[in-house]
Design a protein around this motif. Structure first.
Motif, PDB file in Angstrom:
ATOM      1  N   LEU A   1      37.924  22.730  58.542  1.00 21.17           N
ATOM      2  CA  LEU A   1      38.689  21.897  59.744  1.00 21.17           C
ATOM      3  C   LEU A   1      37.882  20.596  59.974  1.00 21.17           C
ATOM      4  N   ALA A   2      38.267  19.480  59.485  1.00 26.31           N
ATOM      5  CA  ALA A   2      37.657  18.157  59.685  1.00 26.31           C
ATOM      6  C   ALA A   2      38.468  17.429  60.491  1.00 26.31           C
ATOM      7  N   THR A   3      38.710  17.637  61.832  1.00 27.53           N
ATOM      8  CA  THR A   3      39.424  17.022  62.595  1.00 27.53           C
ATOM      9  C   THR A   3      39.064  15.535  63.357  1.00 27.53           C
ATOM     10  N   GLY A   4      37.797  15.278  63.207  1.00 30.16           N
ATOM     11  CA  GLY A   4      37.086  14.044  63.772  1.00 30.16           C
ATOM     12  C   GLY A   4      36.967  14.534  65.315  1.00 30.16           C
ATOM     13  N   HIS A   5      35.880  13.699  66.012  1.00 30.15           N
ATOM     14  CA  HIS A   5      35.389  13.925  67.442  1.00 30.15           C
ATOM     15  C   HIS A   5      36.165  14.196  68.568  1.00 30.15           C
ATOM     16  N   SER A   6      37.262  13.333  68.199  1.00 37.04           N
ATOM     17  CA  SER A   6      38.368  13.350  69.422  1.00 37.04           C
ATOM     18  C   SER A   6      39.882  14.270  69.635  1.00 37.04           C
ATOM     19  N   ALA A   7      39.471  15.517  68.760  1.00 41.80           N
ATOM     20  CA  ALA A   7      40.714  16.416  68.511  1.00 41.80           C
ATOM     21  C   ALA A   7      40.533  17.292  69.672  1.00 41.80           C
TER      22      ALA A   7
ATOM     23  N   ASP B   1      42.535  19.017  71.456  1.00 39.87           N
ATOM     24  CA  ASP B   1      43.488  19.880  71.581  1.00 39.87           C
ATOM     25  C   ASP B   1      42.894  21.122  70.508  1.00 39.87           C
ATOM     26  N   ILE B   2      42.298  20.611  69.251  1.00 42.93           N
ATOM     27  CA  ILE B   2      41.734  21.769  68.686  1.00 42.93           C
ATOM     28  C   ILE B   2      40.693  22.432  69.162  1.00 42.93           C
ATOM     29  N   PHE B   3      40.017  21.900  69.855  1.00 43.61           N
ATOM     30  CA  PHE B   3      38.790  22.426  70.581  1.00 43.61           C
ATOM     31  C   PHE B   3      39.265  23.480  71.622  1.00 43.61           C
ATOM     32  N   GLU B   4      40.386  22.850  72.539  1.00 41.20           N
ATOM     33  CA  GLU B   4      41.002  23.938  73.374  1.00 41.20           C
ATOM     34  C   GLU B   4      41.629  24.987  72.665  1.00 41.20           C
ATOM     35  N   LEU B   5      42.251  24.796  71.507  1.00 40.00           N
ATOM     36  CA  LEU B   5      42.821  25.695  70.756  1.00 40.00           C
ATOM     37  C   LEU B   5      41.971  26.831  70.369  1.00 40.00           C
ATOM     38  N   LEU B   6      40.851  26.484  69.897  1.00 37.67           N
ATOM     39  CA  LEU B   6      39.536  27.341  69.318  1.00 37.67           C
ATOM     40  C   LEU B   6      39.310  28.194  70.308  1.00 37.67           C
ATOM     41  N   HIS B   7      38.975  27.591  71.582  1.00 35.37           N
ATOM     42  CA  HIS B   7      38.536  28.350  72.779  1.00 35.37           C
ATOM     43  C   HIS B   7      39.316  29.294  73.399  1.00 35.37           C
ATOM     44  N   THR B   8      40.889  28.977  73.310  1.00 37.51           N
ATOM     45  CA  THR B   8      41.740  29.894  73.685  1.00 37.51           C
ATOM     46  C   THR B   8      41.819  31.060  72.749  1.00 37.51           C
ATOM     47  N   LYS B   9      41.769  30.879  71.415  1.00 38.37           N
ATOM     48  CA  LYS B   9      41.554  31.885  70.533  1.00 38.37           C
ATOM     49  C   LYS B   9      40.342  32.847  70.425  1.00 38.37           C
ATOM     50  N   LYS B  10      39.670  32.505  71.156  1.00 38.59           N
ATOM     51  CA  LYS B  10      37.962  33.168  71.483  1.00 38.59           C
ATOM     52  C   LYS B  10      37.384  33.050  69.917  1.00 38.59           C
TER      53      LYS B  10
ATOM     54  N   VAL C   1      48.373  20.322  63.718  1.00 31.59           N
ATOM     55  CA  VAL C   1      48.079  21.815  63.761  1.00 31.59           C
ATOM     56  C   VAL C   1      48.105  22.311  65.287  1.00 31.59           C
ATOM     57  N   GLU C   2      48.984  23.160  65.596  1.00 25.85           N
ATOM     58  CA  GLU C   2      48.913  23.745  67.080  1.00 25.85           C
ATOM     59  C   GLU C   2      48.607  25.428  67.025  1.00 25.85           C
ATOM     60  N   ASP C   3      48.412  25.890  65.930  1.00 34.68           N
ATOM     61  CA  ASP C   3      47.771  27.233  65.834  1.00 34.68           C
ATOM     62  C   ASP C   3      47.023  27.591  64.649  1.00 34.68           C
ATOM     63  N   PHE C   4      46.401  28.637  64.472  1.00 30.50           N
ATOM     64  CA  PHE C   4      45.757  29.157  63.383  1.00 30.50           C
ATOM     65  C   PHE C   4      46.124  30.276  63.146  1.00 30.50           C
ATOM     66  N   VAL C   5      46.418  30.867  61.613  1.00 35.09           N
ATOM     67  CA  VAL C   5      47.015  32.186  61.103  1.00 35.09           C
ATOM     68  C   VAL C   5      45.523  32.891  60.741  1.00 35.09           C
ATOM     69  N   ILE C   6      45.158  33.847  61.755  1.00 34.22           N
ATOM     70  CA  ILE C   6      43.819  34.551  61.777  1.00 34.22           C
ATOM     71  C   ILE C   6      44.245  35.988  61.887  1.00 34.22           C
ATOM     72  N   ASP C   7      43.775  36.833  60.539  1.00 36.31           N
ATOM     73  CA  ASP C   7      44.146  38.260  60.446  1.00 36.31           C
ATOM     74  C   ASP C   7      42.839  38.983  60.137  1.00 36.31           C
ATOM     75  N   GLN C   8      42.657  39.942  61.244  1.00 36.53           N
ATOM     76  CA  GLN C   8      41.057  40.612  61.124  1.00 36.53           C
ATOM     77  C   GLN C   8      39.888  39.566  60.873  1.00 36.53           C
ATOM     78  N   SER C   9      39.730  38.515  61.626  1.00 40.87           N
ATOM     79  CA  SER C   9      38.915  37.707  61.651  1.00 40.87           C
ATOM     80  C   SER C   9      38.612  37.027  60.275  1.00 40.87           C
ATOM     81  N   GLU C  10      39.618  36.705  59.672  1.00 41.90           N
ATOM     82  CA  GLU C  10      39.763  35.951  58.376  1.00 41.90           C
ATOM     83  C   GLU C  10      40.918  35.039  58.641  1.00 41.90           C
ATOM     84  N   ILE C  11      40.568  33.557  58.491  1.00 40.41           N
ATOM     85  CA  ILE C  11      41.881  32.466  58.544  1.00 40.41           C
ATOM     86  C   ILE C  11      42.488  32.478  57.351  1.00 40.41           C
TER      87      ILE C  11
END
Length: 529
Positions: free
Chosen positions: A246-252, A254-263, A218-228
């Motif tokens: 979202l069950a990625t495990g404790h070492s993902a 890039d997912i943590f970075e993605l969530l932060h980037t997408k606010k 997964v490299e991006d999320f499809v989010i529309d008006q605060s709904e995934i």
């Protein structure tokens, strides 16, 4: 007629089938010659507090009647190939059990897993051990079954309020685990048997009409008006569904970075960091079982659990053993080149001549002032910085920095290191140069205290191997306490260890089931479960 007995037995009586039956019948006053007698163990735990080891057993005796099945649940998974669908990111225990629960409830799960299936994954694990090549998508943490697949497979959990532990264990038994996990007080499956169980879990999901996409990141999320609405993969594919677990495990990371980037709201989370301690299993057995030579043919390899409160610069922090692996091996658990991480695992027989355990220090956010600039990713960046230092000190391969225990406390680089189960090899260093000062000083204090609790534990016949840094997620993805939904993104269900809500195979599996239930009852307008 059925009788239930509480017995305290010698190890030979508890672990030898013939002797156990004889002891149980004698206690019940039943002659061994009587026909149609069946005896089995319900629960078993070792009591090594006295000088003589005893085993507490709850036994069942069936006289002139057939024993009932130990398995109390029988799940009929419907075919959901054409049903409404949800997306599950991650094929660890949280993701797989979320998928199974969704199928039970008539919903089609689509699992997206960055790693490979268990069979293909083995080649990448061999490459880490032998060639020091780290595949960032397929390693000891990423791939089918998650980090737990190639681990000890410990199934003990204290998370009794989160779900039905027995249910999880029975599902594992129905997929190939031995019924012994229903008996032992501290059950485990073993790294040699877990891949078979995971494969059968996958087969159930696929036969029931679910989907699993391996080697799909997964490299991006499809989010529309605060709904995934779904996710976008590295191939550019948009995969849509009614909600995302979202069950990625404790070492993902890039997912943590993605969530932060997408606010998307995330939070820094305290965790723990330290080293792996390796002793000979015989030494631990002699300490725990009070034996002079070895534990004998009946007792299993012994384990331990240690904790000590330390004080440094006015702050109290716990030092504690973590994921103790009797009769096990230390393995390289890095998820990217340029870092060094170790973890422990055991085969089902726990017959290695080594015992290892994580020995870690609680890390609070106030301990990391120089990393606060990273906001919610502060603890993650601290974790990564220590792993990079370990990689550098080991020689910039997967050779791990190491030091004998007493030498570490005395701040002396070891002249030689002991034999080890860690296949890539060890490099003698001053571990206080690898670990932050507040970690190494607390460890040194704790080792001496542990030597008082377990006579013989504090010895130069043990060594530190570093670093043990993936104890839990350094990030928490918040969710509502009742609905389990993210407080700002509708349809997003943070789940398992990676989101900060579980700590092992069973607790992650139970969390996966709960998230599937909440998502389905909320978004598919179904009756409460």
């Amino acid at each position: 007629m059925k009788k239930i007995l509480q017995l305290q037995l010698d190890p030979s009586e508890a672990y030898d089938e013939v002797q156990f039956k004889k002891a149980a019948l004698q206690k019940a006053g039943i002659r061994p010659s009587e026909d149609e007698v069946f005896v089995r163990q319900n629960r078993r735990s070792i009591d090594a507090r006295g000088r003589k080891v005893r085993v507490n057993v709850e036994a069942e005796i069936f006289l002139k009647e057939s024993p009932d099945s130990r398995l109390q649940i029988d799940i009929d998974y419907p075919h959901v190939g054409n049903a409404e669908r949800i997306i599950i990111v991650g094929a660890g225990p949280a993701g797989m059990f979320a998928a199974l629960r969704a199928i039970e409830l008539g919903v089609k799960p689509i699992i997206i897993e960055r790693g490979k299936d268990v069979r293909a994954r083995r080649r990448d694990l061999a490459a880490i051990n032998k060639e020091h090549i780290v595949n960032p998508d397929s390693n000891y943490c990423f791939g089918e079954g998650g980090a737990g697949t190639y681990s000890d497979g410990k199934l003990y959990t204290r998370s009794k309020k989160r779900g039905d532990i027995r249910r999880i264990l029975e599902i594992l038994v129905r997929h190939g685990a031995t019924e012994e996990i229903l008996v032992d007080a501290h059950p485990h499956i073993g790294t040699n048997k877990l891949p078979v169980v995971v494969t059968k879990l996958r087969e159930t999901i696929l036969v029931s009409g679910g989907e699993i996409h391996f080697e799909t990141r997964v490299e991006d999320f499809v989010i529309d008006q605060s709904e995934i609405k779904g996710v976008i993969t590295q191939h550019g594919d948009r995969i849509l569904g009614e909600g995302v677990i979202l069950a990625t495990g404790h070492s993902a990371r890039d997912i943590f970075e993605l969530l932060h980037t997408k606010k998307v709201l995330i939070e820094p989370k305290p965790f723990a960091l330290g080293v792996r301690i390796e002793h000979s299993q015989n030494l631990i057995d002699r300490i725990q079982y009070h034996c002079e030579v070895d534990r004998g043919p009946y007792l299993p390899a012994s384990s331990y659990s240690l904790v000590h409160q330390t004080h440094f610069k006015g702050k109290q922090r716990g030092v504690f053993s973590f994921c103790m692996c009797p009769g096990g091996f230390i393995v390289p658990a890095a998820t990217s080149p340029g870092e060094l991480v170790v973890n422990g695992m055991s085969p089902s027989r726990r017959d290695s001549r080594f015992a290892n355990s994580g020995m870690v220090v609680a890390v609070e956010l106030e301990d990391l002032p120089e990393f606060q600039k990273f906001g919610p990713l502060a603890a993650m960046h601290f974790q990564a910085s220590v792993e990079k230092k370990a990689w550098e000190m080991g020689g910039k391969t997967q050779v791990a920095p190491a030091q004998r225990m007493v030498d570490f406390v005395n701040k002396k680089v070891s002249n030689s290191l002991l034999d080890t189960s860690y296949q890539p090899g060890l490099e003698a260093v001053d571990m206080s140069e690898v670990l932050p000062d507040f970690i190494s000083r607390r460890l040194a204090d704790a080792f001496k205290a542990f030597g008082q609790k377990m006579r013989g534990y504090y010895t130069n016949e043990a060594q530190l191997i570093g670093v043990e840094s993936r104890t839990s997620s350094p990030v928490r993805i918040p969710r509502d306490r009742e609905s389990l939904e993210h407080p700002e993104i509708k349809g997003l269900y943070p789940c398992g260890e990676g989101a900060g809500y579980a700590g092992g195979i069973v607790s992650a599996a139970m969390d996966g089931e709960r998230c599937a239930e909440r998502l389905i009852t909320s978004h598919f307008k179904r009756a409460s479960i």
